[in-house]
Scaffold this motif. Structure first.
Motif, short mmCIF file in Angstrom:
data_model
loop_
_atom_site.label_atom_id
_atom_site.label_comp_id
_atom_site.label_asym_id
_atom_site.label_seq_id
_atom_site.Cartn_x
_atom_site.Cartn_y
_atom_site.Cartn_z
N GLY B 5 47.41 67.57 43.21
CA GLY B 5 48.31 66.47 43.55
C GLY B 5 47.76 65.16 43.01
N GLN B 6 46.46 64.97 43.22
CA GLN B 6 45.82 63.74 42.75
C GLN B 6 45.87 63.65 41.22
N ILE B 7 45.62 64.77 40.55
CA ILE B 7 45.63 64.76 39.09
C ILE B 7 47.00 64.38 38.55
N ILE B 8 48.02 64.98 39.17
CA ILE B 8 49.38 64.70 38.71
C ILE B 8 49.76 63.24 38.98
N VAL B 9 49.38 62.75 40.16
CA VAL B 9 49.66 61.34 40.47
C VAL B 9 48.93 60.41 39.48
N ASN B 10 47.68 60.73 39.20
CA ASN B 10 46.92 59.93 38.22
C ASN B 10 47.65 59.89 36.89
N GLY B 11 48.12 61.04 36.47
CA GLY B 11 48.82 61.12 35.18
C GLY B 11 50.07 60.27 35.17
N ILE B 12 50.86 60.39 36.24
CA ILE B 12 52.10 59.62 36.33
C ILE B 12 51.79 58.13 36.30
N LEU B 13 50.75 57.75 37.05
CA LEU B 13 50.43 56.33 37.12
C LEU B 13 49.86 55.81 35.79
N GLN B 14 49.09 56.64 35.11
CA GLN B 14 48.60 56.26 33.79
C GLN B 14 49.80 56.05 32.86
N GLY B 15 50.84 56.85 33.07
CA GLY B 15 52.06 56.73 32.27
C GLY B 15 52.69 55.36 32.36
N GLY B 16 52.52 54.69 33.48
CA GLY B 16 53.08 53.35 33.63
C GLY B 16 52.48 52.38 32.62
N VAL B 17 51.15 52.38 32.52
CA VAL B 17 50.47 51.48 31.59
C VAL B 17 50.85 51.83 30.15
N LEU B 18 50.84 53.13 29.85
CA LEU B 18 51.21 53.59 28.50
C LEU B 18 52.64 53.18 28.16
N GLY B 19 53.52 53.32 29.14
CA GLY B 19 54.94 53.08 28.90
C GLY B 19 55.26 51.62 28.62
N ILE B 20 54.66 50.70 29.37
CA ILE B 20 54.93 49.27 29.13
C ILE B 20 54.53 48.92 27.70
N SER B 21 53.38 49.43 27.31
CA SER B 21 52.89 49.18 25.96
C SER B 21 53.88 49.72 24.92
N ALA B 22 54.41 50.91 25.18
CA ALA B 22 55.33 51.53 24.22
C ALA B 22 56.69 50.86 24.21
N LEU B 23 57.06 50.24 25.32
CA LEU B 23 58.34 49.54 25.41
C LEU B 23 58.43 48.51 24.28
N ALA B 24 57.33 47.80 24.09
CA ALA B 24 57.27 46.77 23.06
C ALA B 24 57.26 47.39 21.66
N PHE B 25 56.39 48.38 21.51
CA PHE B 25 56.20 49.01 20.19
C PHE B 25 57.49 49.66 19.70
N SER B 26 58.15 50.35 20.64
CA SER B 26 59.37 51.08 20.30
C SER B 26 60.52 50.13 19.95
N LEU B 27 60.59 49.00 20.64
CA LEU B 27 61.64 48.02 20.36
C LEU B 27 61.48 47.47 18.94
N GLN B 28 60.28 47.10 18.59
CA GLN B 28 60.04 46.53 17.26
C GLN B 28 60.29 47.58 16.18
N TRP B 29 59.85 48.78 16.44
CA TRP B 29 60.04 49.85 15.47
C TRP B 29 61.53 50.17 15.32
#
Ligand SMILES: Nc1ncnc2c1ncn2[C@@H]1O[C@H](COP(=O)(O)OP(=O)(O)OP(=O)(O)O)[C@@H](O)[C@H]1O
Ligand SMILES: [Mg+2]
Lengths: 233, 288
Positions: B5-29
């Motif tokens: 459960g902890q591992i999956i939660v960690n992954g999901i939460l790490q996804g938040g940081v990754l996703g914000i970063s990609a929001l910008a990258f994907s828009l420009q691309w």
């Protein structure tokens, strides 16, 4: 209304148009004829400021267009329906039409939208449908409607009939007459030369980057050489 | 059970940081066909800015976040208007070269200004966690995920319903037609790069709050944004969210199953797999 003199334009270091001059008067339908690759699209793109001319001048109502950005030219009341439709494929039909009115700030956009749906009931039925999923004929209607939404004074139509069934071509070209009646001047580029000349007032033949022939449409239709070259008679 | 459960939660939460970063990258691309190789360095610069504002003026990163967003928005807008627009209509190689150069300059500038040492933003809550059913939820990462969701929705609303947003979408779909509608492409590009830079900065601050960082950390962030963008689909509104969650989850699970040294293998393996079976990304539109 539109006066082009001694225009030279091309891509890279290849000139496509050499010393081309032509004129379109207010209220006219003028057909521009030429074989594949003659440079018809190149000319229209140059008028719209999508391509910078090498030399020569293009004036619209006495005003020089060369050097103006495309948005300024559109703002002056010139619009082009591009070859191959070039719709915003991921947008709905209605969004596409509204994009045509992008520069307009008046309150009649909604009314014009209904007017377009009146002209093309098929678009009205499909207003929420994604433009990329329309049939070829519907796409062309949408592209023409999108241009009309800008309320152009001068409309450049590039190969509307490409790949469409004869009934649809007839319908679209008859609409060009109606568009002119409502006060829009039309420069018509068509591969279906006969259908175009039947509706145009005058015609120009583009050959080797220049205008090789210019005459009233009726005369061009009757011209033996032209018949052989373009009408397949 | 709790471990997974902890591992999956960690992954999901790490996804938040990754996703914000990609929001910008994907828009420009998606809008400009611009692959911004300086993306990660922008983010690290934003993290340093938040750190400096905290250390020297005592401004909490969450308070400086709007300011940092605006600053990066303005800088990105002008950068695109004055510099990138000059080369963007040339071939892709030119813009790659330009942003690669920008990345190089930024990374070295940051070494000069902040040294090459690892830093972290030490707020009172940087290491705080909530506990829910025996699972630990780091506050900052939880907020990052929340921000990602909110920013995705706001960006979608803007692109879908505002006049300017429509102009951006039209430009992304069919550039020449967009010009024929009277849209000023250079202005749309400047706005897009500005928005992207602002979003990248927000992502950078979250990264700084949840990780240690140095001027060299930009490169991996760019690669991460690249992978998430491909996973989710270039230029889609929800792609960064989907891609971020998928990558976050798989990295978290993978590093437990195969060991942490295999994370990069998993990331790039996944990238290859997506490129082979679904080149438009998980949420990619076919018509583009
Ligand atoms: N973007 C471009 N770059 C380089 N050359 C081009 C480009 N577009 C067109 N050409 C070339 O310019 C010439 C004229 O093309 P243009 O599209 O203007 O012809 P056209 O008269 O419209 O032909 P068609 O009937 O096929 O539409 C062609 O030889 C074509 O290959
Ligand atoms: Mg053509």
């Amino acid at each position: 209304m539109l006066k082009i003199s001694h225009l030279k334009a091309g891509y890279g270091d290849t000139a496509i148009i050499w010393d081309l001059s032509l004129e379109v008067n207010a209220g006219e339908i003028v057909a521009l004829i030429g074989v594949n690759g003659a440079g018809k699209t190149t000319l229209l793109r140059t008028i719209m400021g999508l391509l910078a001319p090498w030399s020569g001048s293009i004036t619209y109502r006495g005003r020089e267009l060369t050097g103006l950005a495309t948005d300024r030219i559109v703002g002056l009341g010139i619009n082009m329906t591009p070859q191959g439709r070039r719709l915003f494929a991921g947008m709905s039909v209605e969004e596409n039409l509204l994009m045509g009115a992008f520069l307009r700030r008046d309150g009649e956009i909604k009314a014009d939208l209904e007017r377009i749906y009146g002209l093309f009931p098929r678009l009205g039925e499909r207003r929420r449908q994604t433009a990329g999923t329309l049939s070829g004929g519907e796409q062309q209607m949408c592209a023409l409607g999108r241009s009309l939404m800008s309320r152009p004074a001068l409309l450049l139509l590039d190969e509307m009939s490409l790949g469409l069934a004869p009934v649809v071509v007839e319908m679209l070209l008859d609409l060009v007459l109606q568009i002119r009646e409502q006060g829009t001047t039309v420069l018509l580029v068509e591969q279906d030369v006969e259908e175009a000349l039947l509706r145009a007032d005058r015609g120009y033949v583009l050959e080797g980057g220049r205008i090789s022939l210019s005459a009233p449409a009726g005369e061009l239709l009757a011209d033996r050489k032209l018949q052989e070259a373009y009408l397949g008679l | 059970m709790h471990l997974w459960g902890q591992i999956i939660v960690n992954g999901i939460l790490q996804g938040g940081v990754l996703g914000i970063s990609a929001l910008a990258f994907s828009l420009q691309w998606g809008v400009m066909d611009l692959i911004n190789l300086a993306h990660g360095s922008f983010q690290i610069l934003a993290a340093y800015l938040a750190l400096t504002l905290l250390n020297s003026l005592g401004i909490d990163p969450f308070l400086s976040l709007p300011l940092i967003f605006l600053l990066f928005f303005a800088a990105g807008y002008l950068l695109q208007l004055w510099i990138i627009n000059r080369v963007i209509s040339a071939n892709l190689f030119m813009t790659l070269l330009l942003t690669f150069g920008m990345d190089f300059v930024l990374a070295n500038l940051m070494i000069l200004l902040f040294s090459a040492d690892y830093k972290s933003i030490n707020t009172g809550y940087a290491n705080a966690s909530l506990h829910l059913a025996g699972i630990e939820l780091p506050v900052v990462r939880l907020l990052a995920l929340l921000f990602l969701i909110v920013l995705s929705v706001l960006l979608w609303l803007f692109l879908e319903y505002s006049r300017t947003g429509r102009a951006i979408r039209a430009t992304a779909m069919e550039r020449e037609s967009a010009r024929l509608m009277g849209i000023k492409i250079p202005a749309v590009y400047a706005l897009t790069f500005g928005l992207g830079s602002g979003l990248a900065a927000v992502g950078g601050v979250f990264f700084g709050l949840s990780n240690t960082f140095s001027p060299a950390a930009g490169g991996p962030l760019t690669v991460g944004a690249f992978v998430v963008t491909i996973l989710g689909g270039v230029g889609t509104s929800w792609g960064p969210l989907a891609g971020g969650l998928i990558l976050g989850l798989l990295e978290a699970v993978g590093s437990v199953v195969f060991g942490p040294t295999y994370v990069n293998v998993i990331t790039f393996g996944l990238l290859l797999l997506v490129l082979i079976i679904r080149p438009t990304g998980v949420l990619g539109r076919a018509a583009r």
